[in-house]
Write a protein that holds these residues in place. Structure first.
Motif, PDB file in Angstrom:
ATOM      1  N   MET A   4       0.832  -1.203   0.000  1.00 31.11           N
ATOM      2  CA  MET A   4       0.000   0.000   0.000  1.00 31.11           C
ATOM      3  C   MET A   4       0.869   1.256   0.000  1.00 31.11           C
ATOM      4  SD  MET A   4      -3.035   1.188  -0.231  1.00 31.11           S
ATOM      5  CE  MET A   4      -4.179  -0.106   0.220  1.00 31.11           C
ATOM      6  N   GLN A   5       1.953   1.238   0.755  1.00 30.15           N
ATOM      7  CA  GLN A   5       2.860   2.399   0.772  1.00 30.15           C
ATOM      8  C   GLN A   5       3.415   2.662  -0.628  1.00 30.15           C
ATOM      9  OE1 GLN A   5       5.835   1.439   3.684  1.00 30.15           O
ATOM     10  NE2 GLN A   5       4.454   1.764   5.412  1.00 30.15           N
ATOM     11  N   ASP A   6       3.806   1.602  -1.318  1.00 33.38           N
ATOM     12  CA  ASP A   6       4.342   1.777  -2.671  1.00 33.38           C
ATOM     13  C   ASP A   6       3.272   2.253  -3.646  1.00 33.38           C
ATOM     14  OD1 ASP A   6       6.948   1.234  -2.044  1.00 33.38           O
ATOM     15  OD2 ASP A   6       7.085  -0.601  -3.216  1.00 33.38           O
ATOM     16  N   TYR A   7       2.075   1.704  -3.558  1.00 40.79           N
ATOM     17  CA  TYR A   7       1.010   2.144  -4.452  1.00 40.79           C
ATOM     18  C   TYR A   7       0.711   3.632  -4.241  1.00 40.79           C
ATOM     19  CZ  TYR A   7       0.039  -2.846  -5.296  1.00 40.79           C
ATOM     20  OH  TYR A   7       0.134  -4.184  -5.630  1.00 40.79           O
ATOM     21  N   CYS A   8       0.643   4.046  -3.002  1.00 33.33           N
ATOM     22  CA  CYS A   8       0.356   5.457  -2.711  1.00 33.33           C
ATOM     23  C   CYS A   8       1.518   6.356  -3.141  1.00 33.33           C
ATOM     24  CB  CYS A   8       0.042   5.635  -1.225  1.00 33.33           C
ATOM     25  SG  CYS A   8      -1.541   4.891  -0.748  1.00 33.33           S
ATOM     26  N   ALA A   9       2.741   5.914  -2.913  1.00 32.59           N
ATOM     27  CA  ALA A   9       3.915   6.698  -3.336  1.00 32.59           C
ATOM     28  C   ALA A   9       3.941   6.827  -4.858  1.00 32.59           C
ATOM     29  CB  ALA A   9       5.200   6.047  -2.831  1.00 32.59           C
ATOM     30  N   GLY A  10       3.637   5.747  -5.544  1.00 35.95           N
ATOM     31  CA  GLY A  10       3.606   5.787  -7.004  1.00 35.95           C
ATOM     32  C   GLY A  10       2.542   6.733  -7.532  1.00 35.95           C
ATOM     33  N   LEU A  11       1.403   6.767  -6.861  1.00 34.27           N
ATOM     34  CA  LEU A  11       0.321   7.641  -7.303  1.00 34.27           C
ATOM     35  C   LEU A  11       0.630   9.116  -7.072  1.00 34.27           C
ATOM     36  CD1 LEU A  11      -2.741   5.461  -6.351  1.00 34.27           C
ATOM     37  CD2 LEU A  11      -2.097   6.227  -8.646  1.00 34.27           C
ATOM     38  N   LYS A  12       1.519   9.413  -6.141  1.00 26.86           N
ATOM     39  CA  LYS A  12       1.951  10.805  -5.973  1.00 26.86           C
ATOM     40  C   LYS A  12       2.751  11.257  -7.194  1.00 26.86           C
ATOM     41  CE  LYS A  12       1.957  10.925  -0.972  1.00 26.86           C
ATOM     42  NZ  LYS A  12       2.768  10.987   0.258  1.00 26.86           N
ATOM     43  N   LEU A  13       3.471  10.334  -7.802  1.00 29.21           N
ATOM     44  CA  LEU A  13       4.290  10.656  -8.974  1.00 29.21           C
ATOM     45  C   LEU A  13       3.512  10.525 -10.283  1.00 29.21           C
ATOM     46  CD1 LEU A  13       7.535   8.736  -7.944  1.00 29.21           C
ATOM     47  CD2 LEU A  13       7.116  11.202  -7.802  1.00 29.21           C
ATOM     48  N   GLY A  14       2.577   9.586 -10.322  1.00 33.72           N
ATOM     49  CA  GLY A  14       1.777   9.351 -11.525  1.00 33.72           C
ATOM     50  C   GLY A  14       0.327   9.176 -11.147  1.00 33.72           C
ATOM     51  N   PRO A  15      -0.347  10.265 -10.782  1.00 34.06           N
ATOM     52  CA  PRO A  15      -1.709  10.157 -10.233  1.00 34.06           C
ATOM     53  C   PRO A  15      -2.744   9.562 -11.185  1.00 34.06           C
ATOM     54  CG  PRO A  15      -1.118  12.453 -10.605  1.00 34.06           C
ATOM     55  CD  PRO A  15       0.107  11.647 -10.876  1.00 34.06           C
TER      56      PRO A  15
END
Length: 87
Positions: free
Chosen positions: A51-62
């Motif tokens: 979940m941390q990675d998914y959320c971090a990725g979405l900050k960069l590629g929403p």
């Protein structure tokens, strides 16, 4: 039992590879690495890290759809259905 540890070992190798590879890629592509590493975490049961990675990725590629779908799927798996449909 040996098969399970062999699978974890392969995922560990993959996770290490992704972590190193992420350092070499420009910011515009890093969200894809978060998606891949998050999925690997999810497969070995490290759901918080996924979940941390998914959320971090979405900050960069929403608007990166695979990340949105994976995060929604994980929310559903965690029983957080309201968050799963909020994408």
């Amino acid at each position: 039992m040996q098969k399970k540890s062999n699978v974890k070992s392969k995922f560990s190798f993959f996770l290490n590879f992704l972590s190193e590879e992420r350092k070499r890629v420009g910011k515009e592509k890093k969200y894809k690495f978060f998606e891949q590493r998050g999925f690997a975490y999810e497969q070995i049961g490290l759901l918080d890290k996924a979940m941390q990675d998914y959320c971090a990725g979405l900050k960069l590629g929403p608007n990166f759809r695979p990340l949105l779908v994976r995060r929604a799927s994980l929310y559903k798996k965690l029983g957080k259905n309201k968050l799963a449909i909020y994408i």
